[in-house]
Design a protein around this motif. Sequence first.
Motif, PDB file in Angstrom:
ATOM      1  N   SER A 158       2.224   7.605  -8.801  1.00 23.48           N
ATOM      2  CA  SER A 158       2.127   8.320  -7.526  1.00 23.48           C
ATOM      3  C   SER A 158       1.217   7.580  -6.546  1.00 23.48           C
ATOM      4  CB  SER A 158       1.582   9.729  -7.761  1.00 23.48           C
ATOM      5  OG  SER A 158       0.296   9.660  -8.343  1.00 23.48           O
ATOM      6  N   GLN A 159       0.392   6.672  -7.065  1.00 22.75           N
ATOM      7  CA  GLN A 159      -0.512   5.924  -6.200  1.00 22.75           C
ATOM      8  C   GLN A 159       0.062   4.540  -5.873  1.00 22.75           C
ATOM      9  OE1 GLN A 159      -3.728   6.130  -8.998  1.00 22.75           O
ATOM     10  NE2 GLN A 159      -4.834   7.611  -7.746  1.00 22.75           N
ATOM     11  N   ARG A 160       1.317   4.315  -6.277  1.00 17.97           N
ATOM     12  CA  ARG A 160       1.908   2.997  -6.103  1.00 17.97           C
ATOM     13  C   ARG A 160       1.886   2.559  -4.638  1.00 17.97           C
ATOM     14  NH1 ARG A 160       7.209   1.212  -8.970  1.00 17.97           N
ATOM     15  NH2 ARG A 160       6.152   2.550 -10.447  1.00 17.97           N
ATOM     16  N   PRO A 161       1.334   1.424  -4.346  1.00 16.46           N
ATOM     17  CA  PRO A 161       1.352   0.944  -2.969  1.00 16.46           C
ATOM     18  C   PRO A 161       2.788   0.700  -2.506  1.00 16.46           C
ATOM     19  CG  PRO A 161      -0.115  -0.369  -4.360  1.00 16.46           C
ATOM     20  CD  PRO A 161       0.693   0.495  -5.266  1.00 16.46           C
ATOM     21  N   ARG A 162       3.075   1.042  -1.271  1.00 15.51           N
ATOM     22  CA  ARG A 162       4.428   0.859  -0.750  1.00 15.51           C
ATOM     23  C   ARG A 162       4.456  -0.290   0.247  1.00 15.51           C
ATOM     24  NH1 ARG A 162       7.451   5.041  -2.388  1.00 15.51           N
ATOM     25  NH2 ARG A 162       6.297   6.867  -3.083  1.00 15.51           N
ATOM     26  N   GLY A 163       5.639  -0.880   0.360  1.00 12.70           N
ATOM     27  CA  GLY A 163       5.833  -1.890   1.394  1.00 12.70           C
ATOM     28  C   GLY A 163       5.045  -3.161   1.152  1.00 12.70           C
ATOM     29  N   GLN A 164       4.827  -3.503  -0.122  1.00 16.58           N
ATOM     30  CA  GLN A 164       4.139  -4.763  -0.396  1.00 16.58           C
ATOM     31  C   GLN A 164       5.156  -5.755  -0.934  1.00 16.58           C
ATOM     32  OE1 GLN A 164       0.299  -4.709  -2.127  1.00 16.58           O
ATOM     33  NE2 GLN A 164      -0.161  -2.657  -1.388  1.00 16.58           N
ATOM     34  N   PHE A 165       5.228  -6.898  -0.253  1.00 17.14           N
ATOM     35  CA  PHE A 165       6.304  -7.832  -0.537  1.00 17.14           C
ATOM     36  C   PHE A 165       5.784  -9.191  -0.986  1.00 17.14           C
ATOM     37  CE2 PHE A 165       7.911  -4.692   2.426  1.00 17.14           C
ATOM     38  CZ  PHE A 165       9.067  -4.279   1.776  1.00 17.14           C
ATOM     39  N   GLY A 196      10.800 -10.582  -1.706  1.00 13.16           N
ATOM     40  CA  GLY A 196      11.213  -9.454  -2.542  1.00 13.16           C
ATOM     41  C   GLY A 196      10.089  -8.432  -2.679  1.00 13.16           C
ATOM     42  N   ALA A 197      10.466  -7.175  -3.050  1.00 14.15           N
ATOM     43  CA  ALA A 197       9.449  -6.142  -3.240  1.00 14.15           C
ATOM     44  C   ALA A 197       8.637  -6.463  -4.489  1.00 14.15           C
ATOM     45  CB  ALA A 197      10.108  -4.779  -3.370  1.00 14.15           C
ATOM     46  N   LEU A 198       7.320  -6.351  -4.391  1.00 19.74           N
ATOM     47  CA  LEU A 198       6.474  -6.594  -5.559  1.00 19.74           C
ATOM     48  C   LEU A 198       6.611  -5.446  -6.544  1.00 19.74           C
ATOM     49  CD1 LEU A 198       3.173  -8.060  -4.065  1.00 19.74           C
ATOM     50  CD2 LEU A 198       5.044  -9.272  -5.200  1.00 19.74           C
ATOM     51  N   PHE A 199       6.520  -5.757  -7.824  1.00 16.51           N
ATOM     52  CA  PHE A 199       6.660  -4.781  -8.891  1.00 16.51           C
ATOM     53  C   PHE A 199       5.290  -4.457  -9.453  1.00 16.51           C
ATOM     54  CE2 PHE A 199       7.421  -3.919 -13.477  1.00 16.51           C
ATOM     55  CZ  PHE A 199       8.096  -2.725 -13.322  1.00 16.51           C
ATOM     56  N   PHE A 200       4.924  -3.172  -9.408  1.00 15.47           N
ATOM     57  CA  PHE A 200       3.633  -2.739  -9.923  1.00 15.47           C
ATOM     58  C   PHE A 200       3.841  -2.089 -11.280  1.00 15.47           C
ATOM     59  CE2 PHE A 200       3.056  -3.260  -5.479  1.00 15.47           C
ATOM     60  CZ  PHE A 200       1.726  -3.596  -5.284  1.00 15.47           C
ATOM     61  N   ASP A 201       3.402  -2.727 -12.327  1.00 16.30           N
ATOM     62  CA  ASP A 201       3.563  -2.208 -13.675  1.00 16.30           C
ATOM     63  C   ASP A 201       2.288  -1.511 -14.106  1.00 16.30           C
ATOM     64  OD1 ASP A 201       4.051  -1.586 -16.262  1.00 16.30           O
ATOM     65  OD2 ASP A 201       4.163  -3.656 -16.978  1.00 16.30           O
ATOM     66  N   CYS A 222       6.404 -10.366  -8.682  1.00 15.69           N
ATOM     67  CA  CYS A 222       7.734 -10.377  -8.073  1.00 15.69           C
ATOM     68  C   CYS A 222       8.773 -10.652  -9.139  1.00 15.69           C
ATOM     69  CB  CYS A 222       7.803 -11.454  -6.993  1.00 15.69           C
ATOM     70  SG  CYS A 222       9.449 -11.621  -6.289  1.00 15.69           S
ATOM     71  N   PRO A 223       9.685  -9.658  -9.400  1.00 14.65           N
ATOM     72  CA  PRO A 223      10.712  -9.888 -10.414  1.00 14.65           C
ATOM     73  C   PRO A 223      11.701 -10.966  -9.989  1.00 14.65           C
ATOM     74  CG  PRO A 223      10.863  -7.636  -9.515  1.00 14.65           C
ATOM     75  CD  PRO A 223       9.796  -8.353  -8.742  1.00 14.65           C
ATOM     76  N   GLY A 224      11.804 -11.248  -8.673  1.00 14.78           N
ATOM     77  CA  GLY A 224      12.779 -12.215  -8.181  1.00 14.78           C
ATOM     78  C   GLY A 224      12.396 -13.650  -8.489  1.00 14.78           C
ATOM     79  N   CYS A 225      11.141 -14.015  -8.212  1.00 14.91           N
ATOM     80  CA  CYS A 225      10.778 -15.429  -8.331  1.00 14.91           C
ATOM     81  C   CYS A 225       9.618 -15.687  -9.278  1.00 14.91           C
ATOM     82  CB  CYS A 225      10.458 -16.009  -6.946  1.00 14.91           C
ATOM     83  SG  CYS A 225       8.855 -15.480  -6.294  1.00 14.91           S
ATOM     84  N   GLY A 226       9.014 -14.623  -9.806  1.00 14.01           N
ATOM     85  CA  GLY A 226       7.951 -14.828 -10.789  1.00 14.01           C
ATOM     86  C   GLY A 226       6.558 -14.917 -10.190  1.00 14.01           C
ATOM     87  N   TYR A 227       6.451 -14.787  -8.862  1.00  7.39           N
ATOM     88  CA  TYR A 227       5.127 -14.794  -8.220  1.00  7.39           C
ATOM     89  C   TYR A 227       4.254 -13.676  -8.789  1.00  7.39           C
ATOM     90  CZ  TYR A 227       1.682 -13.536  -4.646  1.00  7.39           C
ATOM     91  OH  TYR A 227       0.528 -13.190  -4.000  1.00  7.39           O
ATOM     92  N   VAL A 228       3.004 -13.958  -9.038  1.00 11.86           N
ATOM     93  CA  VAL A 228       2.037 -12.950  -9.497  1.00 11.86           C
ATOM     94  C   VAL A 228       0.889 -12.913  -8.499  1.00 11.86           C
ATOM     95  CG1 VAL A 228       0.435 -12.268 -11.322  1.00 11.86           C
ATOM     96  CG2 VAL A 228       2.634 -13.308 -11.922  1.00 11.86           C
ATOM     97  N   ARG A 229       0.588 -11.694  -8.017  1.00  9.22           N
ATOM     98  CA  ARG A 229      -0.474 -11.579  -7.008  1.00  9.22           C
ATOM     99  C   ARG A 229      -1.833 -11.469  -7.689  1.00  9.22           C
ATOM    100  NH1 ARG A 229      -0.956  -6.645  -2.896  1.00  9.22           N
ATOM    101  NH2 ARG A 229      -2.064  -5.807  -4.686  1.00  9.22           N
ATOM    102  N   VAL A 230      -2.459 -12.603  -7.885  1.00 11.88           N
ATOM    103  CA  VAL A 230      -3.811 -12.632  -8.433  1.00 11.88           C
ATOM    104  C   VAL A 230      -4.769 -12.568  -7.253  1.00 11.88           C
ATOM    105  CG1 VAL A 230      -5.493 -13.996  -9.716  1.00 11.88           C
ATOM    106  CG2 VAL A 230      -3.109 -13.963 -10.439  1.00 11.88           C
ATOM    107  N   ARG A 231      -5.722 -11.659  -7.332  1.00 11.03           N
ATOM    108  CA  ARG A 231      -6.642 -11.506  -6.202  1.00 11.03           C
ATOM    109  C   ARG A 231      -8.005 -12.113  -6.510  1.00 11.03           C
ATOM    110  NH1 ARG A 231      -6.311  -5.636  -3.737  1.00 11.03           N
ATOM    111  NH2 ARG A 231      -6.752  -4.951  -5.860  1.00 11.03           N
ATOM    112  N   HIS A 232      -8.680 -12.503  -5.461  1.00 13.13           N
ATOM    113  CA  HIS A 232     -10.003 -13.099  -5.593  1.00 13.13           C
ATOM    114  C   HIS A 232     -10.974 -12.337  -4.704  1.00 13.13           C
ATOM    115  CE1 HIS A 232      -8.185 -16.536  -7.642  1.00 13.13           C
ATOM    116  NE2 HIS A 232      -7.224 -16.435  -6.763  1.00 13.13           N
TER     117      HIS A 232
END
Length: 179
Positions: A13-20, A26-31, A41-51
């Motif tokens: 229910s807290q899933r961020p929306r509209g993050q690409f 592609g839409a980012l997948f929040f697991d 990103c399920p499309g290209c394998g990008y992983v959003r690592v934050r710093h």
Amino acid sequence: MSGPGSGWRGRASQRPRGQFCPDCGGALFFDYRGGERPPACPGCGYVRVRHPGVGVAVIIRDEAGRVLMGRRAQGRYAGLWCIPCGRLEWDEDVREEAVREFLEETGLEVELDGVAAVHSNFHDPERQTVGIWFDGHVTGGHLHPADGELSELGYFDPAAPPPLAFPTDALVLRELAGG
Ligand SMILES: [Zn+2]
């Protein structure tokens, strides 16, 4: 509970929306079932690592050893006190930025003497920073809350600070108080 990695935990229910995906759009997948995995990103394998960002603060002490502190005028920490500080932006040098922020917030020109403390800030899980506290000394200017970030300025005994905005300032002040 805040701590490393807590920024992307949460329920569906807290899933961020509209993050690409910045790579393919592609839409980012929040697991959230695993609870620990960063958005991907399920499309290209990008992983959003934050710093974390970088915060800078300058410690100025008077003849009595008291520390200059400011009362925050804005935001969620309004009314609470901190060692005057700012956040580094892109292309800014860490020492130049510490001096500039201090002048903007206090009206005082300072020179930096060295690094007094470095701590990780987890008090805001969505805006984590590494804080660097510099020792400094005043070279000019006159003390006044200059840019609207702080409403009040004063020198305080580090052993008896006013109500604080940030837990790591409490840590630094305890160190300055000698225990
Ligand atoms: Zn992608």
